[in-house]
Design an enzyme around this catalytic site. Sequence first.
Site, PDB file in Angstrom:
ATOM      1  N   GLY A  82       0.838  -1.195   0.000  1.00 37.44           N
ATOM      2  CA  GLY A  82       0.000   0.000   0.000  1.00 37.44           C
ATOM      3  C   GLY A  82       0.869   1.239   0.000  1.00 37.44           C
ATOM      4  CG  PHE A  97       4.465  10.924   6.103  1.00 34.38           C
ATOM      5  CD1 PHE A  97       4.836  12.233   5.811  1.00 34.38           C
ATOM      6  CD2 PHE A  97       3.426  10.716   6.984  1.00 34.38           C
ATOM      7  CE1 PHE A  97       4.183  13.301   6.393  1.00 34.38           C
ATOM      8  CE2 PHE A  97       2.763  11.781   7.571  1.00 34.38           C
ATOM      9  CZ  PHE A  97       3.142  13.086   7.276  1.00 34.38           C
ATOM     10  CB  VAL A 137       2.772  -0.535   3.627  1.00 35.35           C
ATOM     11  CG1 VAL A 137       2.797  -1.782   4.503  1.00 35.35           C
ATOM     12  CG2 VAL A 137       2.337   0.680   4.440  1.00 35.35           C
ATOM     13  CE  LYS A 166       2.273   4.199   7.660  1.00 31.19           C
ATOM     14  NZ  LYS A 166       0.976   4.375   8.340  1.00 31.19           N
ATOM     15  CG  ASP A 204      -8.444   7.957   9.001  1.00 36.36           C
ATOM     16  OD1 ASP A 204      -9.555   8.206   8.482  1.00 36.36           O
ATOM     17  OD2 ASP A 204      -7.383   7.910   8.355  1.00 36.36           O
TER      18      ASP A 204
HETATM   19  P1  ATP Z   1      -1.597   7.575   6.434  1.00 35.11           P
HETATM   20  O1  ATP Z   1      -3.096   7.520   6.226  1.00 35.11           O
HETATM   21  O2  ATP Z   1      -1.138   7.834   7.824  1.00 35.11           O
HETATM   22  O3  ATP Z   1      -0.877   8.314   5.370  1.00 35.11           O
HETATM   23  P2  ATP Z   1      -1.109   5.326   5.153  1.00 35.11           P
HETATM   24  O4  ATP Z   1      -2.471   5.250   4.557  1.00 35.11           O
HETATM   25  O5  ATP Z   1       0.061   5.788   4.401  1.00 35.11           O
HETATM   26  O6  ATP Z   1      -1.151   6.129   6.399  1.00 35.11           O
HETATM   27  P3  ATP Z   1      -1.463   2.752   6.253  1.00 35.11           P
HETATM   28  O7  ATP Z   1      -2.935   2.975   6.170  1.00 35.11           O
HETATM   29  O8  ATP Z   1      -0.864   2.362   7.559  1.00 35.11           O
HETATM   30  O9  ATP Z   1      -0.642   3.960   5.730  1.00 35.11           O
HETATM   31  O10 ATP Z   1      -1.040   1.672   5.169  1.00 35.11           O
HETATM   32  C1  ATP Z   1      -1.371   1.863   3.798  1.00 35.11           C
HETATM   33  C2  ATP Z   1      -1.901   0.551   3.225  1.00 35.11           C
HETATM   34  O11 ATP Z   1      -0.876  -0.465   3.302  1.00 35.11           O
HETATM   35  C3  ATP Z   1      -3.076  -0.045   3.990  1.00 35.11           C
HETATM   36  O12 ATP Z   1      -4.289   0.526   3.594  1.00 35.11           O
HETATM   37  C4  ATP Z   1      -2.938  -1.522   3.635  1.00 35.11           C
HETATM   38  O13 ATP Z   1      -3.463  -1.813   2.374  1.00 35.11           O
HETATM   39  C5  ATP Z   1      -1.437  -1.725   3.594  1.00 35.11           C
HETATM   40  N1  ATP Z   1      -0.960  -2.175   4.931  1.00 35.11           N
HETATM   41  C6  ATP Z   1      -0.646  -1.389   5.959  1.00 35.11           C
HETATM   42  N2  ATP Z   1      -0.266  -2.104   7.031  1.00 35.11           N
HETATM   43  C7  ATP Z   1      -0.363  -3.395   6.680  1.00 35.11           C
HETATM   44  C8  ATP Z   1      -0.139  -4.642   7.358  1.00 35.11           C
HETATM   45  N3  ATP Z   1       0.273  -4.660   8.614  1.00 35.11           N
HETATM   46  N4  ATP Z   1      -0.351  -5.773   6.684  1.00 35.11           N
HETATM   47  C9  ATP Z   1      -0.759  -5.723   5.396  1.00 35.11           C
HETATM   48  N5  ATP Z   1      -1.011  -4.606   4.694  1.00 35.11           N
HETATM   49  C10 ATP Z   1      -0.820  -3.446   5.312  1.00 35.11           C
END
Ligand code: ATP
Length: 213
Positions: free
Chosen positions: A19, A23, A26, A41, A135
Site C-alpha cells: 500500500g 509519507f 508499505v 511501513k 480514522d
Molecule cells: P496515512 O493515512 O497515515 O498516510 P497510510 O495510509 O500511508 O497512512 P497505512 O494505512 O498504515 O498507511 O497503510 C497503507 C496501506 O498499506 C493499507 O491501507 C494496507 O493496504 C497496507 N498495509 C498497511 N499495514 C499493513 C499490514 N500490517 N499488513 C498488510 N497490509 C498493510
Amino acid sequence: IIKPNTKNIGQFVLGDVLGEGTFGIVRIGTHMLTGEKVAIKILEKIKILEQTGKTRIDREIKILKSLHHNNIIHLYSVIQSSTSIYLIMEYANGKELFDYINLKKRLSEIESCKFFQQIISGIEYLSKCRIAHRDIKPENLLIDEKNTIKIVDFGLSNFYPSNNLLSTACGSPCYAAPEMIKGEKYNGLQVDIWSSGIVLYAMPVGYLPFEEN
Ligand code: ATP
Ligand code: MG
C-alpha cells in the site's frame, strides 16, 4: 535463498508493495532465516520535514508500541536509517475490508456482525487505553488469513486529554461524526463508535449512508 542486491531491513528482505500513503509505502518483508512475513511501513524522512508530520509519526509509533490486542495490528520494532524510518508490523495478508466489500458488493448480515464485533472489540480496548483512532474506515481495517480484523493506520490517533474532549477535526468526511464536522469539541470514543457505525452500515448494504457533500 536470498537474492543478491535485494534490499534488506534488519533481518528482513523487502518484497512487494502492499500500500501507499502520505509519507511512504508499505512493503512486505520476509525474515531471512524463518521466512516469517511482516509488513514494513517505510517513512522517508525527507517527506516529514514539517513539525506536524514529525508529531504525527512520533505519536503513531508511541501509540502502536503500547497496544496489544488481537484486532489491532502489532508493531514489532522500529528501525531507523539516515534516510528512513521502518515500522516492522504484523502482516495482515494485505486485504482491506474496503476491497473486500467492493469485491463482494455486499456482505451477509452474519459476516457483517462478525467483523463489526471485532472492530468494536478493538475500539473498546483503545478506549480503555484512552486512545482515539479517529480514522476508522474500511481502508484502515485489514482482514488477515484467519478472517480476523486488524485495525491499522494510527497516524491520526491521539490520547484523550483529561477532560476527554478532543478538538482537531480529522479523518474522512464520510465517516466523521457530526460534532467533529461542525468543528465542535468531541469525545474520542464517541467519534470512533460513529465511524464504526458507518462501516456497519456499509458492509451489508455496499454503499455509504452519507455522501461527502
Ligand atoms: P496515512 O493515512 O497515515 O498516510 P497510510 O495510509 O500511508 O497512512 P497505512 O494505512 O498504515 O498507511 O497503510 C497503507 C496501506 O498499506 C493499507 O491501507 C494496507 O493496504 C497496507 N498495509 C498497511 N499495514 C499493513 C499490514 N500490517 N499488513 C498488510 N497490509 C498493510
Ligand atoms: Mg491508511
